[in-house]
Scaffold this motif. Structure first.
Motif, PDB file in Angstrom:
ATOM      1  N   GLU A 282       0.817  -1.212   0.000  1.00 41.41           N
ATOM      2  CA  GLU A 282       0.000   0.000   0.000  1.00 41.41           C
ATOM      3  C   GLU A 282       0.854   1.267   0.000  1.00 41.41           C
ATOM      4  N   LEU A 283       2.029   1.192   0.599  1.00 45.71           N
ATOM      5  CA  LEU A 283       2.956   2.321   0.518  1.00 45.71           C
ATOM      6  C   LEU A 283       3.250   2.653  -0.944  1.00 45.71           C
ATOM      7  N   GLU A 284       3.457   1.621  -1.737  1.00 42.68           N
ATOM      8  CA  GLU A 284       3.764   1.838  -3.149  1.00 42.68           C
ATOM      9  C   GLU A 284       2.539   2.297  -3.938  1.00 42.68           C
ATOM     10  N   THR A 285       1.336   1.947  -3.457  1.00 47.64           N
ATOM     11  CA  THR A 285       0.114   2.430  -4.102  1.00 47.64           C
ATOM     12  C   THR A 285      -0.050   3.934  -3.902  1.00 47.64           C
ATOM     13  N   TRP A 286       0.220   4.397  -2.671  1.00 50.78           N
ATOM     14  CA  TRP A 286       0.000   5.806  -2.350  1.00 50.78           C
ATOM     15  C   TRP A 286       1.172   6.708  -2.736  1.00 50.78           C
ATOM     16  N   ARG A 287       2.351   6.140  -2.933  1.00 45.60           N
ATOM     17  CA  ARG A 287       3.538   6.966  -3.212  1.00 45.60           C
ATOM     18  C   ARG A 287       3.322   7.924  -4.402  1.00 45.60           C
ATOM     19  N   PRO A 288       2.833   7.430  -5.571  1.00 48.82           N
ATOM     20  CA  PRO A 288       2.631   8.357  -6.692  1.00 48.82           C
ATOM     21  C   PRO A 288       1.538   9.393  -6.439  1.00 48.82           C
TER      22      PRO A 288
ATOM     23  N   VAL B  94       0.839  10.794  -3.490  1.00 49.65           N
ATOM     24  CA  VAL B  94       1.466  11.807  -2.634  1.00 49.65           C
ATOM     25  C   VAL B  94       2.373  12.713  -3.464  1.00 49.65           C
ATOM     26  N   LYS B  95       3.107  12.111  -4.376  1.00 49.45           N
ATOM     27  CA  LYS B  95       4.025  12.890  -5.216  1.00 49.45           C
ATOM     28  C   LYS B  95       3.239  13.834  -6.119  1.00 49.45           C
ATOM     29  N   ARG B  96       2.109  13.342  -6.686  1.00 49.69           N
ATOM     30  CA  ARG B  96       1.326  14.149  -7.610  1.00 49.69           C
ATOM     31  C   ARG B  96       0.636  15.325  -6.901  1.00 49.69           C
ATOM     32  N   THR B  97       0.096  15.067  -5.712  1.00 57.41           N
ATOM     33  CA  THR B  97      -0.632  16.114  -4.991  1.00 57.41           C
ATOM     34  C   THR B  97       0.305  17.054  -4.236  1.00 57.41           C
ATOM     35  N   GLY B  98       1.514  16.587  -3.980  1.00 53.92           N
ATOM     36  CA  GLY B  98       2.480  17.431  -3.292  1.00 53.92           C
ATOM     37  C   GLY B  98       2.190  17.617  -1.819  1.00 53.92           C
ATOM     38  N   ILE B  99       1.334  16.765  -1.226  1.00 54.49           N
ATOM     39  CA  ILE B  99       0.978  16.917   0.186  1.00 54.49           C
ATOM     40  C   ILE B  99       2.189  16.687   1.080  1.00 54.49           C
ATOM     41  N   ARG B 100       2.350  17.567   2.055  1.00 56.88           N
ATOM     42  CA  ARG B 100       3.438  17.433   3.028  1.00 56.88           C
ATOM     43  C   ARG B 100       2.927  17.893   4.373  1.00 56.88           C
ATOM     44  N   MET B 101       3.020  17.012   5.366  1.00 59.20           N
ATOM     45  CA  MET B 101       2.516  17.322   6.696  1.00 59.20           C
ATOM     46  C   MET B 101       3.684  17.672   7.625  1.00 59.20           C
ATOM     47  N   GLU B 102       3.415  18.547   8.577  1.00 59.36           N
ATOM     48  CA  GLU B 102       4.449  18.939   9.557  1.00 59.36           C
ATOM     49  C   GLU B 102       4.175  18.270  10.890  1.00 59.36           C
TER      50      GLU B 102
END
Length: 330
Positions: free
Chosen positions: A314-320, A322-330
């Motif tokens: 599932e990590l590999e499913t969501w990786r692209p 996350v990359k496409r949306t550019g989401i970054r949490m602090e």
């Protein structure tokens, strides 16, 4: 052989069998720490809390001794995770975690507060968690398609989605939907599903996303209605509710989550095996399955090895995503 002697002999044979079996039963009960605490990173009343309490009761019925459920809400479940991962690695403190903390947070948080590879040891998968988007019962839209159309007409400045976990599959799904449907839906984080759903029911936030199980009590009370469920198939508990994908929103196909038990990474192999066996055995109880099914949770036991494999897939499913949306949490 005299009848009286035969009776005595038969009695002592039965007694011997009972005595021989007693140490095995005692060993089985002693395989788990007593007491044992299942930590939940959310407020009482949500799907995670419900799952933990149903499993704790079943473990107690099976002779596990004292099993406590402890709620440590906050930081989208990360406070509870940190508490468990810094506990003594003896199996006495385990964490019931929603899968995003394992399959999404390592991708979206600069520092989630733990290292998935170094700090976390999967024990077992317990249930699959169909998720859904809901709204207040009095809102003018009855499905997700209707909400999107409404938002385009009436909320040009944007609207919001209540979530119990930032960086979850629901959060990512909404960001992807914003891109694809030109909507402006901002995720708003709560300390748990229960307070979020109260605000959804009262109209403070127009829609909310979480596990179906968290939503069933308010749905049964007529306070909220379902706009659509995750995955590709309807749920038995909600036969009239279409999937979000069927309504034209494929962003939520992979939003069915799962609950797993994890322990500190240094927990000994034998302890993990004992925990794994106990939780998987509890999963087989008919009454447990029925209790969770009525709440929209599907019992889906899996071993530590199978859980680890699913996490990495599932990590590999969501990786692209996350990359496409550019989401970054602090």
């Amino acid at each position: 052989m005299p009848p009286a002697f035969q009776i005595r002999r038969h009695f002592f044979l039965i007694l011997a069998c009972c005595i021989v079996s007693m140490p095995v039963h005692a060993k089985s009960n002693a395989a788990l720490p007593d007491p044992m605490t299942i930590v939940v990173g959310y407020a009482p009343g949500g799907a995670a809390d419900t799952t933990a309490r149903v499993f704790a009761e079943q473990l107690r019925k099976a002779g596990a001794g004292t099993v406590i459920v402890e709620n440590r809400p906050g930081a989208s479940g990360r406070i509870g995770m940190k508490h468990v991962l810094t506990a003594k690695p003896d199996g006495a403190t385990v964490y019931l975690t929603p899968s995003p903390l394992l399959t999404i947070f390592p991708l979206t948080y600069k520092d989630p507060g733990y290292d998935l590879e170094k700090d976390v040891r999967p024990v077992a998968t317990l249930v699959n968690i169909p998720t859904a988007i809901v709204t207040g019962a009095s809102q003018p839209y009855d499905d997700m398609k209707g909400f999107v159309e409404w938002s385009h007409k009436h909320s040009t400045q944007g609207t919001s989605l209540g979530v119990a976990t930032l960086g979850s599959s629901g959060h990512l799904g909404i960001l992807a939907l914003n891109d694809n449907q030109h909507t402006k839906i901002e995720p708003v984080a709560y300390r748990g599903a229960s307070p979020m759903l109260v605000d959804v029911a009262s109209g403070v936030v127009p829609i909310g996303w979480d596990a179906v199980a968290s939503m069933m009590p308010l749905y049964d009370a007529g306070k909220i209605k379902f706009l659509g469920v995750s995955g590709t198939e309807k749920l038995e508990a909600l036969p009239k509710v279409e999937t979000l994908a069927a309504q034209g929103f494929p962003e939520f196909k992979a939003a069915t989550s799962f609950y797993a038990i994890v322990a500190p990474a240094r927990t000994p192999d034998e302890t993990v095996k004992n925990l794994e066996a106990a939780f998987i055995a509890a999963s087989g109880a008919t009454d447990l399955k029925e209790q969770l099914a009525t709440r929209g949770l599907l019992v889906a036991p899996a071993t530590a090895e199978e859980t680890s494999k699913r996490i990495h897939e599932e990590l590999e499913t969501w990786r692209p995503v996350v990359k496409r949306t550019g989401i970054r949490m602090e």
